[in-house]
Design a protein around this motif. Structure first.
Motif, mmCIF file in Angstrom:
data_model
loop_
_atom_site.group_PDB
_atom_site.id
_atom_site.type_symbol
_atom_site.label_atom_id
_atom_site.label_comp_id
_atom_site.label_asym_id
_atom_site.label_seq_id
_atom_site.Cartn_x
_atom_site.Cartn_y
_atom_site.Cartn_z
ATOM 1 N N ASN A 48 0.854 -1.185 0.000
ATOM 2 C CA ASN A 48 0.000 0.000 0.000
ATOM 3 C C ASN A 48 0.894 1.240 0.000
ATOM 4 O O ASN A 48 2.122 1.138 0.005
ATOM 5 N N ILE A 49 0.251 2.414 0.007
ATOM 6 C CA ILE A 49 1.017 3.658 -0.054
ATOM 7 C C ILE A 49 1.963 3.775 1.135
ATOM 8 O O ILE A 49 3.109 4.227 0.991
ATOM 9 N N ARG A 50 1.533 3.362 2.318
ATOM 10 C CA ARG A 50 2.371 3.455 3.515
ATOM 11 C C ARG A 50 3.620 2.576 3.371
ATOM 12 O O ARG A 50 4.735 3.007 3.703
ATOM 13 N N GLU A 51 3.448 1.371 2.878
ATOM 14 C CA GLU A 51 4.590 0.473 2.711
ATOM 15 C C GLU A 51 5.587 1.010 1.682
ATOM 16 O O GLU A 51 6.802 0.935 1.870
ATOM 17 N N ILE A 52 5.056 1.532 0.589
ATOM 18 C CA ILE A 52 5.927 2.097 -0.442
ATOM 19 C C ILE A 52 6.735 3.259 0.142
ATOM 20 O O ILE A 52 7.958 3.333 -0.026
ATOM 21 N N THR A 53 6.044 4.135 0.861
ATOM 22 C CA THR A 53 6.702 5.305 1.449
ATOM 23 C C THR A 53 7.770 4.888 2.452
ATOM 24 O O THR A 53 8.892 5.412 2.447
ATOM 25 N N ASP A 54 7.444 3.932 3.318
ATOM 26 C CA ASP A 54 8.401 3.466 4.326
ATOM 27 C C ASP A 54 9.633 2.856 3.667
ATOM 28 O O ASP A 54 10.767 3.047 4.141
ATOM 29 N N SER A 55 9.435 2.123 2.570
ATOM 30 C CA SER A 55 10.575 1.514 1.870
ATOM 31 C C SER A 55 11.571 2.579 1.420
ATOM 32 O O SER A 55 12.790 2.436 1.586
ATOM 33 N N PHE A 56 11.042 3.655 0.839
ATOM 34 C CA PHE A 56 11.911 4.739 0.392
ATOM 35 C C PHE A 56 12.581 5.447 1.576
ATOM 36 O O PHE A 56 13.775 5.765 1.534
ATOM 37 N N ASN A 57 11.808 5.682 2.638
ATOM 38 C CA ASN A 57 12.355 6.407 3.790
ATOM 39 C C ASN A 57 13.446 5.613 4.498
ATOM 40 O O ASN A 57 14.427 6.196 4.989
ATOM 41 N N TYR A 58 13.303 4.290 4.584
ATOM 42 C CA TYR A 58 14.340 3.477 5.224
ATOM 43 C C TYR A 58 15.673 3.628 4.494
ATOM 44 O O TYR A 58 16.737 3.742 5.107
ATOM 45 N N GLN A 59 15.612 3.632 3.169
ATOM 46 C CA GLN A 59 16.860 3.761 2.411
ATOM 47 C C GLN A 59 17.434 5.167 2.526
ATOM 48 O O GLN A 59 18.653 5.349 2.520
ATOM 49 N N HIS A 60 16.577 6.164 2.658
ATOM 50 C CA HIS A 60 17.057 7.539 2.843
ATOM 51 C C HIS A 60 17.917 7.650 4.101
ATOM 52 O O HIS A 60 18.839 8.473 4.169
ATOM 53 N N GLU A 61 17.654 6.788 5.116
ATOM 54 C CA GLU A 61 18.423 6.835 6.351
ATOM 55 C C GLU A 61 19.893 6.489 6.136
ATOM 56 O O GLU A 61 20.728 6.762 6.998
ATOM 57 N N LEU A 62 20.229 5.916 4.980
ATOM 58 C CA LEU A 62 21.640 5.651 4.679
ATOM 59 C C LEU A 62 22.423 6.951 4.488
ATOM 60 O O LEU A 62 23.649 6.972 4.624
ATOM 61 N N ASN A 63 21.711 8.015 4.148
ATOM 62 C CA ASN A 63 22.361 9.315 3.948
ATOM 63 C C ASN A 63 21.358 10.417 4.302
ATOM 64 O O ASN A 63 20.874 11.140 3.433
ATOM 65 N N PRO A 64 21.044 10.562 5.589
ATOM 66 C CA PRO A 64 19.987 11.493 6.004
ATOM 67 C C PRO A 64 20.333 12.966 5.800
ATOM 68 O O PRO A 64 19.446 13.823 5.902
ATOM 69 N N LYS A 65 21.605 13.269 5.507
ATOM 70 C CA LYS A 65 21.981 14.662 5.291
ATOM 71 C C LYS A 65 21.387 15.237 3.999
ATOM 72 O O LYS A 65 21.270 16.452 3.853
ATOM 73 N N ILE A 66 21.047 14.382 3.067
ATOM 74 C CA ILE A 66 20.471 14.840 1.800
ATOM 75 C C ILE A 66 19.040 15.295 2.049
ATOM 76 O O ILE A 66 18.187 14.516 2.464
ATOM 77 N N LYS A 67 18.787 16.586 1.784
ATOM 78 C CA LYS A 67 17.485 17.171 2.097
ATOM 79 C C LYS A 67 16.425 16.939 1.025
ATOM 80 O O LYS A 67 15.241 17.086 1.275
ATOM 81 N N GLN A 68 16.873 16.591 -0.193
ATOM 82 C CA GLN A 68 15.915 16.304 -1.272
ATOM 83 C C GLN A 68 16.193 14.910 -1.840
ATOM 84 O O GLN A 68 16.778 14.762 -2.910
ATOM 85 N N PRO A 69 15.771 13.883 -1.120
ATOM 86 C CA PRO A 69 16.062 12.514 -1.554
ATOM 87 C C PRO A 69 15.116 11.998 -2.643
ATOM 88 O O PRO A 69 15.358 10.943 -3.233
ATOM 89 N N VAL A 70 14.036 12.735 -2.914
ATOM 90 C CA VAL A 70 13.007 12.254 -3.843
ATOM 91 C C VAL A 70 13.351 12.647 -5.274
ATOM 92 O O VAL A 70 13.503 13.823 -5.593
#
Length: 308
Positions: free
Chosen positions: A36-58
């Motif tokens: 669902n939308i929540r799972e898709i969003t969480d998948s992307f956010n978990y990977q963003h944690e590899l480099n949280p300094k990037i302010k525009q990961p999308v």
């Protein structure tokens, strides 16, 4: 086929947008949970944690095609083109979803990808607009996709004054190229339509004429560089078709002009009567003000001092 590039901060907002349209469907994906939308969003956010300094990961790119290509664009074929597009854009080693929409006459899809790769490094966006232009052109040529109509179909009467003049110049130049084999014919055609052509030359050394650096068009008191009208109208591209090769007499006339031009100046040659004639005379340069001459001499002395 065109690509519209965006970057953003929120995966949730982007996912809700691309999935919220009627009949939106995911036609390709990689590395993302799709429950669902929540799972898709969480998948992307978990990977963003590899480099949280990037302010525009999308990363978000809309790929749009002409209605004439609709019959060709099955989901599988659109996904294939999108994968090749990603490869050309350097979007690799990361998560993505490809969502197709059916709410317009133009077949299109939305590519949402994580700008943080699996290795934690950011996928660079440097030069992405130029790469996008090259990638879409390569794919259109490879698969015989329809090109956009371009400026020739624009209703110029509805445009503001400066934009209207640009389109009028564009259409006149396109027509002039159809009827011209030489620069003189090209110039004469434009003059009859109230458009003045100018060559821009950069001079680096006195007594030596440099290559033409660009072109300008003037109409109704407004002047535009060729690149402001269309990239098709660069001097190199036009000269490849019109093949102007000045005579020896013309080159000698240019050398005399350059002897009177300060080093590093710009010479703007107008295309009035006689420009393409080997007997064209050039008016003498106006003398520089005394203050300007003194300034240049001081600058030259300082430059020499640095070289010692």
């Amino acid at each position: 086929m065109i690509g519209k590039i965006k970057k953003g901060k929120s995966f949730g907002g982007c996912i809700r947008y691309v999935m919220g349209k009627d009949n939106a469907e995911i036609i390709d994906s990689y590395g993302v949970l799709l429950g669902n939308i929540r799972e898709i969003t969480d998948s992307f956010n978990y990977q963003h944690e590899l480099n949280p300094k990037i302010k525009q990961p999308v990363g978000h790119i809309a790929l749009s095609f002409k209605p004439e290509d609709k019959a060709l664009l099955t989901d599988e074929f659109m996904a294939k083109i999108a994968r090749e597009y990603m490869e050309l854009m350097g979007i690799k080693n990361t998560q993505f979803i490809l969502v197709r929409h059916h709410n317009t006459d133009n077949p299109h899809c939305h590519l949402v990808y994580n700008r943080i790769g699996y290795d934690g490094k950011v996928i660079s966006s440097q030069g992405d607009y130029k790469r996008n232009e090259i990638a879409t052109k390569l794919l259109k040529n490879k698969y015989g996709l329809t090109y956009a109509e371009g400026k020739g179909k624009t209703n110029v009467e509805k445009l503001h004054a400066s934009e209207r003049v640009k389109y009028e110049i564009f259409n006149a130049v396109k027509e002039a190229l159809k009827h011209s084999k030489t620069w003189k014919e090209f110039n004469d055609y434009l003059l009859r339509r109230g458009i003045r052509l100018e060559f821009v030359k950069r001079v680096r050394e006195i007594k030596r004429p440099e290559d033409i650096q660009g072109i300008r068009f003037t109409k109704d008191g407004q002047t535009f560089k060729a690149s402001q009208i269309s990239r098709e109208f660069s001097f190199a591209r036009l000269n490849a078709q019109l093949s102007w090769k000045p005579s020896e007499a013309q080159q000698e006339s240019e050398r005399k002009v350059l002897q009177r031009i300060p080093d590093g100046g710009l010479l703007l040659e107008g295309t009035g009567p006689g420009l393409f004639s080997s007997t064209n005379d050039t008016a003498p340069e106006e003398p520089l003000p005394q203050e300007e001459l003194l300034r240049r001499r001081r600058k030259k002395k300082r430059r020499k001092g640095f070289e010692l």
